[in-house]
Design an enzyme around this catalytic site. Structure first.
Site, mmCIF file in Angstrom:
data_model
loop_
_atom_site.group_PDB
_atom_site.id
_atom_site.type_symbol
_atom_site.label_atom_id
_atom_site.label_comp_id
_atom_site.label_asym_id
_atom_site.label_seq_id
_atom_site.Cartn_x
_atom_site.Cartn_y
_atom_site.Cartn_z
ATOM 1 N N GLY A 154 0.822 -1.249 0.208
ATOM 2 C CA GLY A 154 0.072 0.086 -0.033
ATOM 3 C C GLY A 154 0.774 1.352 0.157
ATOM 4 N NE ARG A 155 -2.914 6.480 1.115
ATOM 5 C CZ ARG A 155 -4.119 6.044 1.242
ATOM 6 N NH1 ARG A 155 -4.245 5.024 2.198
ATOM 7 N NH2 ARG A 155 -5.183 6.579 0.971
ATOM 8 C CB ILE A 156 3.453 2.398 4.656
ATOM 9 C CG1 ILE A 156 2.625 3.590 5.417
ATOM 10 C CG2 ILE A 156 4.823 2.063 5.338
ATOM 11 C CD1 ILE A 156 2.198 3.120 6.609
ATOM 12 C CB SER A 175 -0.150 -6.846 -2.713
ATOM 13 O OG SER A 175 -1.157 -5.882 -2.220
ATOM 14 N NE ARG A 234 -3.034 -0.996 14.082
ATOM 15 C CZ ARG A 234 -3.132 0.124 14.887
ATOM 16 N NH1 ARG A 234 -2.252 0.941 15.001
ATOM 17 N NH2 ARG A 234 -4.241 0.660 15.382
ATOM 18 C CG ASP A 258 7.063 1.330 15.652
ATOM 19 O OD1 ASP A 258 7.941 1.657 16.740
ATOM 20 O OD2 ASP A 258 6.300 1.972 15.131
ATOM 21 C CD GLU A 263 1.678 -1.013 20.610
ATOM 22 O OE1 GLU A 263 1.227 0.283 20.170
ATOM 23 O OE2 GLU A 263 2.398 -1.737 20.305
ATOM 24 C CG HIS A 281 2.964 2.009 18.096
ATOM 25 N ND1 HIS A 281 1.717 1.243 18.332
ATOM 26 C CD2 HIS A 281 2.499 2.417 17.047
ATOM 27 C CE1 HIS A 281 0.767 1.358 17.471
ATOM 28 N NE2 HIS A 281 1.408 2.245 16.382
#
Length: 315
Positions: A154-156, A175, A234, A258, A263, A281
């Protein structure tokens, strides 16, 4: 004119708190000692919820606000918002995509470099006198020219790929379908096959029921004892028990993470490992991006109450 009543689920930086309070009648859920009683008292007045991606809005919270119209999420992830409950009630949901994309990609690549080259261990080696007393730091692995996989383009994911090209890496991705914008990247439909053929596996998927634990024992085993897993998506996308087992047993080389289940109270097994880089995070944690995220949260709320199109709708 009466300000719309907003439920604020978690704290924001002061630069967001001030304009939020100026525009809305804000009720700070996170400060309530008895949250159930707090919702029972103010719930009927609430027309909007301002939340954070990891906090979301549960069905119970949504049902406690019978006049709720809109939920504005500070973050790109909205998996913690009960979308089914929102659909049933016609509640609009927004998030803050794009403004954080490049910072998240930056941190993912930084984590890869840091872990592969042993930056934290090497700095400790200098500070504790090991350099002077024990000699050169143990050799680590190069990054440039190696193979990277991106799970979720995706974007990231696209921004990660853009950065990795600067290291002359061979880049593959998995994907739901081949992406025409994935210029110079190799499409691999199966995540296990993707992991088998790369040295670094970046997880940049949006989280959903379909992607829960998509990085499980098979993918982790395929990545193998020389592979590195980097998660900037996530926590639910990774089976943490399988990951911890592999890191402890050495069947996975290393990880850079991250995000974590539960968390900030992460599994203490992570803290005993020297082959995992732990981050709090904060992939979007720059002043510039956090200010832009807060502005977009308010823009979405204000657009809704003005009857204008939402800038970044999810529902």
């Amino acid at each position: 004119m009466t300000k719309p009543h907003i439920l604020q689920v978690g704290p924001y930086p002061e630069w967001d708190e001030t304009p939020l309070n100026a525009a809305f009648a804000v009720h700070r859920y996170f400060e309530a000692a008895d949250k159930q009683a707090f919702l029972a008292e103010i719930g009927p007045d609430i027309r909007g919820i301002a939340t954070r991606g990891e906090l979301g809005a549960s069905r119970a919270m949504i049902e406690a606000c019978p006049n709720l119209e809109v939920i504005s999420v500070y973050g790109v992830g909205y998996d913690a918002v009960d979308l089914a409950a929102c659909r049933e009630r016609g509640i609009r949901v927004t998030n803050t995509p794009d403004v954080l994309t490049k910072d998240v990609a930056d941190l993912g690549v930084a984590m890869m470099l840091c872990q592969s080259r042993g930056v934290i261990g090497a700095e400790t080696w200098v500070r504790d006198g090991s350099w002077a007393g024990r000699g050169l730091y143990p050799l680590r692995r190069r990054v440039w020219g190696r193979r990277a996989g991106i799970l979720g383009l995706g974007r990231i994911g696209l921004e990660v790929a853009k950065r990795l090209k600067g290291f002359d890496m061979q880049i593959s991705y998995s994907s739901t379908r081949p992406k025409p914008e994935a210029d110079g990247l190799t499409f691999v439909a199966d995540p296990v096959a993707l992991a088998r053929d790369v040295d670094f596996l970046f997880v940049t998927l949006a989280a959903s029921a379909a992607t829960r634990h998509i990085v499980g024992r098979e993918v982790i085993a395929a990545l193998g004892e020389n592979g590195m897993l980097i998660n900037i998506s996530r926590a639910s996308n990774i089976d943490e028990e399988a990951l911890l087992d592999a890191l402890e047993q050495g069947t996975l080389g290393s990880a850079a993470l991250d995000v974590f289940e539960g968390e900030p109270a992460l599994n203490p097994r992570f803290l005993a490992l020297d082959n995992v880089l732990l981050q709090p995070h904060h992939a979007s944690g720059t002043i510039e991006t956090r200010k832009a995220m807060g502005q977009l949260v308010r823009d979405n709320l204000q657009a809704h109450f003005a009857g204008a199109p939402l800038p970044t709708p999810v529902l």
